[in-house]
Every structure is written in structure tokens, then in C-alpha cells.
Design a protein around this motif. Structure first.
Motif, PDB file in Angstrom:
ATOM      1  N   LEU A   1       0.876  -1.592   0.017  1.00 52.15           N
ATOM      2  CA  LEU A   1      -0.207  -0.167   0.255  1.00 52.15           C
ATOM      3  C   LEU A   1       0.477   1.550   0.063  1.00 52.15           C
ATOM      4  CD1 LEU A   1      -1.900  -1.839   0.611  1.00 52.15           C
ATOM      5  CD2 LEU A   1      -2.710  -0.232   2.152  1.00 52.15           C
ATOM      6  N   SER A   2      -0.007   2.406  -0.496  1.00 50.03           N
ATOM      7  CA  SER A   2       1.416   3.458  -0.527  1.00 50.03           C
ATOM      8  C   SER A   2       0.545   4.544   0.322  1.00 50.03           C
ATOM      9  CB  SER A   2       1.041   4.448  -2.207  1.00 50.03           C
ATOM     10  OG  SER A   2       0.077   4.669  -2.325  1.00 50.03           O
ATOM     11  N   ASP A   3       0.869   5.506   0.407  1.00 52.97           N
ATOM     12  CA  ASP A   3       0.427   6.499   1.132  1.00 52.97           C
ATOM     13  C   ASP A   3      -0.859   7.115   1.315  1.00 52.97           C
ATOM     14  OD1 ASP A   3       3.309   6.159   2.984  1.00 52.97           O
ATOM     15  OD2 ASP A   3       3.557   8.052   1.981  1.00 52.97           O
ATOM     16  N   VAL A   4      -1.012   7.044   0.418  1.00 56.92           N
ATOM     17  CA  VAL A   4      -2.788   7.312  -0.447  1.00 56.92           C
ATOM     18  C   VAL A   4      -3.727   6.369  -0.201  1.00 56.92           C
ATOM     19  CG1 VAL A   4      -4.114   8.441  -2.586  1.00 56.92           C
ATOM     20  CG2 VAL A   4      -1.744   9.122  -2.413  1.00 56.92           C
ATOM     21  N   ASP A   5      -3.177   5.175  -0.725  1.00 57.83           N
ATOM     22  CA  ASP A   5      -4.189   4.403   0.143  1.00 57.83           C
ATOM     23  C   ASP A   5      -4.204   3.953   1.402  1.00 57.83           C
ATOM     24  OD1 ASP A   5      -4.170   3.146  -3.494  1.00 57.83           O
ATOM     25  OD2 ASP A   5      -2.217   2.054  -2.387  1.00 57.83           O
ATOM     26  N   ARG A   6      -3.604   4.108   1.983  1.00 56.95           N
ATOM     27  CA  ARG A   6      -3.109   4.706   3.444  1.00 56.95           C
ATOM     28  C   ARG A   6      -4.125   4.966   4.129  1.00 56.95           C
ATOM     29  NH1 ARG A   6       1.879   1.863   3.819  1.00 56.95           N
ATOM     30  NH2 ARG A   6       3.005   3.782   3.606  1.00 56.95           N
ATOM     31  N   GLN A   7      -3.898   6.098   3.685  1.00 58.97           N
ATOM     32  CA  GLN A   7      -5.075   7.365   3.522  1.00 58.97           C
ATOM     33  C   GLN A   7      -6.003   6.775   3.324  1.00 58.97           C
ATOM     34  OE1 GLN A   7      -3.423  10.770   2.132  1.00 58.97           O
ATOM     35  NE2 GLN A   7      -1.602  11.045   3.812  1.00 58.97           N
ATOM     36  N   SER A   8      -6.603   6.014   2.510  1.00 52.57           N
ATOM     37  CA  SER A   8      -7.810   5.506   2.153  1.00 52.57           C
ATOM     38  C   SER A   8      -8.015   4.995   3.696  1.00 52.57           C
ATOM     39  CB  SER A   8      -8.156   4.946   0.346  1.00 52.57           C
ATOM     40  OG  SER A   8      -8.550   4.674   0.779  1.00 52.57           O
ATOM     41  N   VAL A   9      -7.473   4.220   3.788  1.00 48.31           N
ATOM     42  CA  VAL A   9      -8.158   2.893   5.230  1.00 48.31           C
ATOM     43  C   VAL A   9      -8.315   4.059   6.291  1.00 48.31           C
ATOM     44  CG1 VAL A   9      -7.230   1.130   5.952  1.00 48.31           C
ATOM     45  CG2 VAL A   9      -6.790   1.166   3.801  1.00 48.31           C
ATOM     46  N   ALA A  10      -7.289   4.686   6.102  1.00 43.81           N
ATOM     47  CA  ALA A  10      -7.725   5.963   7.310  1.00 43.81           C
ATOM     48  C   ALA A  10      -9.268   6.325   7.552  1.00 43.81           C
ATOM     49  CB  ALA A  10      -6.300   6.910   7.758  1.00 43.81           C
ATOM     50  N   SER A  11      -9.532   6.540   5.807  1.00 38.49           N
ATOM     51  CA  SER A  11     -10.978   7.421   6.204  1.00 38.49           C
ATOM     52  C   SER A  11     -11.924   6.774   6.363  1.00 38.49           C
ATOM     53  CB  SER A  11     -11.124   7.877   4.889  1.00 38.49           C
ATOM     54  OG  SER A  11     -11.899   8.662   4.470  1.00 38.49           O
ATOM     55  N   GLU A  12     -11.727   5.523   6.153  1.00 37.27           N
ATOM     56  CA  GLU A  12     -13.187   4.579   7.174  1.00 37.27           C
ATOM     57  C   GLU A  12     -13.004   3.970   7.789  1.00 37.27           C
ATOM     58  OE1 GLU A  12     -14.041   0.036   5.115  1.00 37.27           O
ATOM     59  OE2 GLU A  12     -12.579   1.071   4.284  1.00 37.27           O
ATOM     60  N   LEU A  13     -11.785   4.138   8.553  1.00 38.17           N
ATOM     61  CA  LEU A  13     -10.995   3.204   9.608  1.00 38.17           C
ATOM     62  C   LEU A  13     -11.292   4.715  10.421  1.00 38.17           C
ATOM     63  CD1 LEU A  13      -9.541   0.950  12.043  1.00 38.17           C
ATOM     64  CD2 LEU A  13      -8.115   3.160  11.862  1.00 38.17           C
ATOM     65  N   ARG A  14     -11.962   6.129   9.883  1.00 35.16           N
ATOM     66  CA  ARG A  14     -12.357   6.572  11.033  1.00 35.16           C
ATOM     67  C   ARG A  14     -13.855   6.643  10.884  1.00 35.16           C
ATOM     68  NH1 ARG A  14     -10.432  11.104  13.121  1.00 35.16           N
ATOM     69  NH2 ARG A  14      -8.505  10.831  12.816  1.00 35.16           N
ATOM     70  N   GLY A  15     -14.654   6.803  10.284  1.00 35.28           N
ATOM     71  CA  GLY A  15     -15.966   6.463   9.619  1.00 35.28           C
ATOM     72  C   GLY A  15     -16.068   5.228  10.866  1.00 35.28           C
ATOM     73  N   ILE A  16     -15.739   4.142  10.794  1.00 36.35           N
ATOM     74  CA  ILE A  16     -15.859   3.175  11.964  1.00 36.35           C
ATOM     75  C   ILE A  16     -15.759   4.184  13.558  1.00 36.35           C
ATOM     76  CG2 ILE A  16     -15.020   1.464  13.213  1.00 36.35           C
ATOM     77  CD1 ILE A  16     -14.772  -0.224  10.503  1.00 36.35           C
ATOM     78  N   TYR A  17     -14.386   4.182  14.030  1.00 34.51           N
ATOM     79  CA  TYR A  17     -14.248   5.080  15.198  1.00 34.51           C
ATOM     80  C   TYR A  17     -15.393   6.613  15.605  1.00 34.51           C
ATOM     81  CZ  TYR A  17     -12.069   8.915  17.942  1.00 34.51           C
ATOM     82  OH  TYR A  17     -11.400   9.388  18.821  1.00 34.51           O
ATOM     83  N   GLU A  18     -15.536   6.755  14.592  1.00 33.09           N
ATOM     84  CA  GLU A  18     -16.945   8.062  14.291  1.00 33.09           C
ATOM     85  C   GLU A  18     -18.748   6.764  15.274  1.00 33.09           C
ATOM     86  OE1 GLU A  18     -16.997  10.697  15.066  1.00 33.09           O
ATOM     87  OE2 GLU A  18     -14.841  11.161  14.342  1.00 33.09           O
ATOM     88  N   THR A  19     -18.664   5.469  14.514  1.00 36.76           N
ATOM     89  CA  THR A  19     -19.721   4.833  14.498  1.00 36.76           C
ATOM     90  C   THR A  19     -19.765   4.401  16.252  1.00 36.76           C
ATOM     91  OG1 THR A  19     -19.785   4.504  12.827  1.00 36.76           O
ATOM     92  CG2 THR A  19     -21.052   3.289  13.879  1.00 36.76           C
ATOM     93  N   LEU A  20     -18.573   3.810  16.861  1.00 39.40           N
ATOM     94  CA  LEU A  20     -17.933   3.268  17.757  1.00 39.40           C
ATOM     95  C   LEU A  20     -18.149   4.784  18.889  1.00 39.40           C
ATOM     96  CD1 LEU A  20     -16.929   1.039  19.275  1.00 39.40           C
ATOM     97  CD2 LEU A  20     -14.594   2.301  19.149  1.00 39.40           C
ATOM     98  N   ILE A  21     -17.819   5.849  18.738  1.00 33.99           N
ATOM     99  CA  ILE A  21     -18.303   6.779  19.900  1.00 33.99           C
ATOM    100  C   ILE A  21     -20.012   6.873  19.846  1.00 33.99           C
ATOM    101  CG2 ILE A  21     -17.954   9.635  20.435  1.00 33.99           C
ATOM    102  CD1 ILE A  21     -15.850   9.414  18.975  1.00 33.99           C
ATOM    103  N   GLY A  22     -20.990   7.207  18.164  1.00 33.20           N
ATOM    104  CA  GLY A  22     -21.774   6.769  18.658  1.00 33.20           C
ATOM    105  C   GLY A  22     -22.964   5.925  19.647  1.00 33.20           C
ATOM    106  N   GLN A  23     -22.241   4.369  19.755  1.00 35.87           N
ATOM    107  CA  GLN A  23     -22.362   3.466  19.701  1.00 35.87           C
ATOM    108  C   GLN A  23     -22.389   3.905  21.355  1.00 35.87           C
ATOM    109  OE1 GLN A  23     -24.167   1.261  18.416  1.00 35.87           O
ATOM    110  NE2 GLN A  23     -24.142   1.771  17.136  1.00 35.87           N
ATOM    111  N   ALA A  24     -21.591   3.718  21.995  1.00 36.77           N
ATOM    112  CA  ALA A  24     -20.719   4.934  23.436  1.00 36.77           C
ATOM    113  C   ALA A  24     -21.586   5.121  24.251  1.00 36.77           C
ATOM    114  CB  ALA A  24     -19.345   4.895  23.593  1.00 36.77           C
ATOM    115  N   ASN A  25     -22.049   6.366  22.735  1.00 38.36           N
ATOM    116  CA  ASN A  25     -23.542   7.423  23.893  1.00 38.36           C
ATOM    117  C   ASN A  25     -24.874   6.857  23.313  1.00 38.36           C
ATOM    118  OD1 ASN A  25     -21.295   8.725  25.018  1.00 38.36           O
ATOM    119  ND2 ASN A  25     -21.323   9.627  23.558  1.00 38.36           N
TER     120      ASN A  25
END
Length: 404
Positions: free
Chosen positions: A102-126
Motif C-alpha cells: 500500500l502507498s501513503d494514499v492507499d493508507r489514507q483511504s483506509v484511514a478514512s474508512e477507519l475514522r468512520g468506524i471510530y465515529e460509529t463506535l463513539i455513537g454506540q458508546a453514547n
């Protein structure tokens, strides 16, 4: 003895009133379906019926409490299922991001999807229940238990207690686990985790692996620090939490380093001052949100130098282990919720049997035997009619009727 006309009338009326009263009493019993309409009908049965009625009311209150507890636990179980899926999805993305292709751009794309999961996790915690109360805030359930601080990090501000509800006279059941237990803890026996510091070299690690749980030092926290000998060759030193040196020697890439019943395999070239900390999971980072934040920090920034690439690999390895431990903890809590739901079914069955016993006791005390009551009703009706007929006959008796 001479009986006056007034006396005959009074006795006849009294007899009719008595018969009518008994007749109406039986009629009232039939209309209400109860043998004991007034306490005077059977004082002892009426007194016992009051006690049974109170017991029925208490049992019904516990039944209502179990309905509320079941709703809260069912909602918690549903949210925890979503949390488990989110953690599993995050782990899958990290495995993908750890690929060297993976290139840096690919990893940033993965990070974007991971951040969506992270925000979902915060919503579930609340998450909230049907009454607007926050599920995972403990007794402080009127405000979100997880908030972002000034640095954008997620912090828990809820209560450390577990909200409980009495579902039976002898059972106080936890109905909602606090967020710290779910999102900031690890299950017992989670194992060891290794975490690299802010290293400037490109050393990476695999493990740690447990090699000897019977080792006297097993269970402690260790710090592995790199340095150079007089010839500029890398050396290492492993110290325990109290500062004592456990082992040291020359660093050889690929050769496992053993200490405290553990084995750690290293690759790459360390720089003096680089360090790797090894400890049991509960002594390391136990916060799921921090694990996601660490992964996002390395995925959203380019990894150009060997040191940055080594930091990326080490961080992802650490976070993946932390997510595994977090998932185990969430599944443990979820299993506990399931066990409590099963317990509610058992207590419901016991409460239902108890209510049936109370109803049978109440029926025996105050309910009417219709066959007996109808027979009594007919008898009282005949008695009333006889009293009325007797009064008519007595009223007609007069000596003047025989005077011609």
C-alpha cells in the motif's frame, strides 16, 4: 297472653326486612362474584385477603421492573453486537493497512474508512434507551458518558458504578454496564502487549510470545532499551518495573530475546535510546478509542523514512492486539448481558408461579361458589315470599270480619 295488632305488624315487617336483607346479600355476592363483599362477611378471610392482595401488588411491581430491565439489557446487547462488528471491521482494515504494497494514499483511504468506524463506535458508546437515558453512563445517565476533550480525544465522564434494578425480593440485577468497563477495560487474562516508544531507528518487533508462565518474573512489566557498545555495535538491556536489570547483551536481528517467561523477536536497526515496553494488557493501553486514535495518527501521515515505516508497523501490530483484547472484553460483557437475560426468564417463571399461587389463595378466601350461591339465592327468595305471604295473611285477621 294478648298480642296487639301493632306487635304483629312490627314482627311481620321485621321478618320481611330480614329476609329481604339476606336475599339482597346473596344477590350482591352473585353480582360481584365474591363471597366476601364486606369485611363483616368473614373477618378472618378478609384480613388474610388484604395480605395476599399486598403480596400480589409487590409481585406485579417486580414483574414490571423485569420488563424494564429486559428492555435495557436487550438494547445493551444490541449495541454491544454493533460494537463487536465495529471492532472486527477496524481490525480487518488494519490488517489491510499493514501490507507493504500500500502507498501513503492507499493508507489514507483506509484511514478514512477507519475514522468512520471510530465515529460509529463513539455513537454506540453514547447510545440511549427508549426513555432518553444513556445506557453506558452508570447512574449518571442524563448526559453523554463519552465526550471529546480540547485535543479531540475521547474521554469518559460517566459514573464508575453499574446501574442496577431490583427484579425480585432477593435479586438486585445490573441492567446497564458502565462505559469504562466496556470501552476502557480488557478481559482477565488478556495476555501481553508490546509497544514501541518514539524511536528514531527502524527496529520492529513480533510478539511477545509466552514461553514460560511459571517464570518468577511472569506478569511484570518490562522495558527494553537499546544502546551502543564502545565499537558502535547495538546492544540492549531489559529492566523490570523496579529498575532492576533482567537481561542484556548484543542485539542480533531476528534472534529472540527471552525475559520473564516471554520471547520477543526484533528486526531492523535500532538507534541509541530506542525502547520497547512490554507488559500485561491491563497495565498497558486499555482504551479502545485511544487504540483507534493511535492507528489513525500513523495512517493519516505519510511514512517516508525507514523509522516512520517501522513506527507504522509497530503501531499497527500493537493496535491490532489491543483491538483483539477489546473485542474479547466486549464479548465477555455481552455474554454477561445474555446470562442476565436468561436469568430474567427464570425469575419471570418463578414470579408467574408465585402470582398463580396468590390468585388461587385469594380465590379460596373470597371468591364465590356459584352453585352454592344460586341455591342460597333460591332459598332466600322462597323465604322472602313466605314472609310476605304471612304478612298478608296476618294483616287480614280481624274480629270485625266476624261481626255481622
Amino acid at each position: 297472653m294478648r298480642i296487639s295488632t301493632v306487635t304483629m305488624f312490627e314482627q311481620s315487617v321485621s321478618s320481611m326486612n330480614r329476609q329481604q336483607g339476606e336475599f339482597m346479600k346473596v344477590g350482591q355476592q352473585i353480582a360481584s362474584g365474591r363471597r366476601v363483599v364486606n369485611p363483616s362477611d368473614d373477618p378472618q378471610a378478609a384480613s388474610r385477603a388484604v395480605g395476599v392482595s399486598q403480596s400480589q401488588a409487590v409481585t406485579q411491581q417486580y414483574a414490571d421492573a423485569r420488563v424494564s430491565a429486559r428492555n435495557a439489557l436487550a438494547q445493551s446487547e444490541s449495541v454491544l453486537n454493533s460494537v463487536s462488528n465495529a471492532i472486527t471491521g477496524g481490525k480487518t482494515l488494519l490488517v489491510q493497512a499493514a501490507s507493504d504494497t500500500l502507498s501513503d494514499v492507499d493508507r489514507q483511504s483506509v484511514a478514512s474508512e477507519l475514522r468512520g468506524i471510530y465515529e460509529t463506535l463513539i455513537g454506540q458508546a453514547n447510545a440511549t434507551d427508549g426513555n432518553g437515558r444513556y445506557l453506558f453512563g452508570g447512574y449518571k445517565d442524563d448526559s453523554p458518558p463519552f465526550i471529546r476533550d480540547g485535543d479531540g480525544k475521547v474521554a469518559y465522564i460517566g459514573d464508575q458504578s453499574t446501574r442496577a434494578q431490583r427484579i425480585d425480593a432477593s435479586r438486585l440485577m445490573p441492567v446497564a454496564d458502565n462505559g469504562a468497563k466496556i470501552f476502557q477495560s480488557v478481559a482477565t487474562g488478556a495476555g501481553y502487549i508490546a509497544e514501541a516508544g518514539d524511536n528514531t531507528g527502524n527496529v520492529t518487533f513480533k510478539g511477545p510470545q509466552v514461553t514460560d508462565p511459571a517464570d518468577p518474573g511472569f506478569g511484570e512489566t518490562y522495558t527494553l532499551v537499546f544502546d551502543e557498545d564502545g565499537g558502535g555495535n547495538p546492544i540492549f538491556e531489559v529492566t523490570a518495573a523496579d529498575g532492576s536489570v533482567v537481561t542484556d547483551g548484543a542485539y542480533v536481528p531476528g534472534q529472540p530475546i527471552a525475559f520473564g517467561g516471554l520471547g520477543l523477536t526484533l528486526e531492523g536497526s535500532p538507534a541509541p535510546g530506542d525502547e520497547i515496553r512490554v507488559g500485561q494488557a491491563e497495565a498497558m493501553n486499555t482504551d479502545l478509542f485511544k487504540s483507534f486514535e493511535k492507528a489513525l495518527a500513523v495512517l493519516e501521515n505519510p511514512a517516508a523514512t525507514p523509522a516512520e515505516k517501522a513506527g507504522l508497523r509497530n503501531t499497527l501490530n500493537t493496535v491490532m492486539r489491543e483491538l483483539d483484547n477489546g473485542l474479547d472484553n466486549v464479548l465477555t460483557v455481552r455474554a454477561s448481558v445474555g446470562a442476565r437475560l436468561n436469568e430474567l426468564d427464570v425469575v419471570d417463571a418463578v414470579g408467574g408461579n408465585r402470582m398463580m399461587n396468590y390468585e388461587q389463595t385469594m380465590s379460596d378466601l373470597v371468591d364465590l361458589d356459584y352453585a352454592e350461591a344460586i341455591s342460597e339465592y333460591s332459598l332466600r327468595q322462597v323465604g322472602l315470599q313466605a314472609a310476605q305471604r304471612a304478612f298478608v295473611d296476618i294483616k287480614g285477621l280481624s274480629l270485625f270480619d266476624y261481626l255481622r
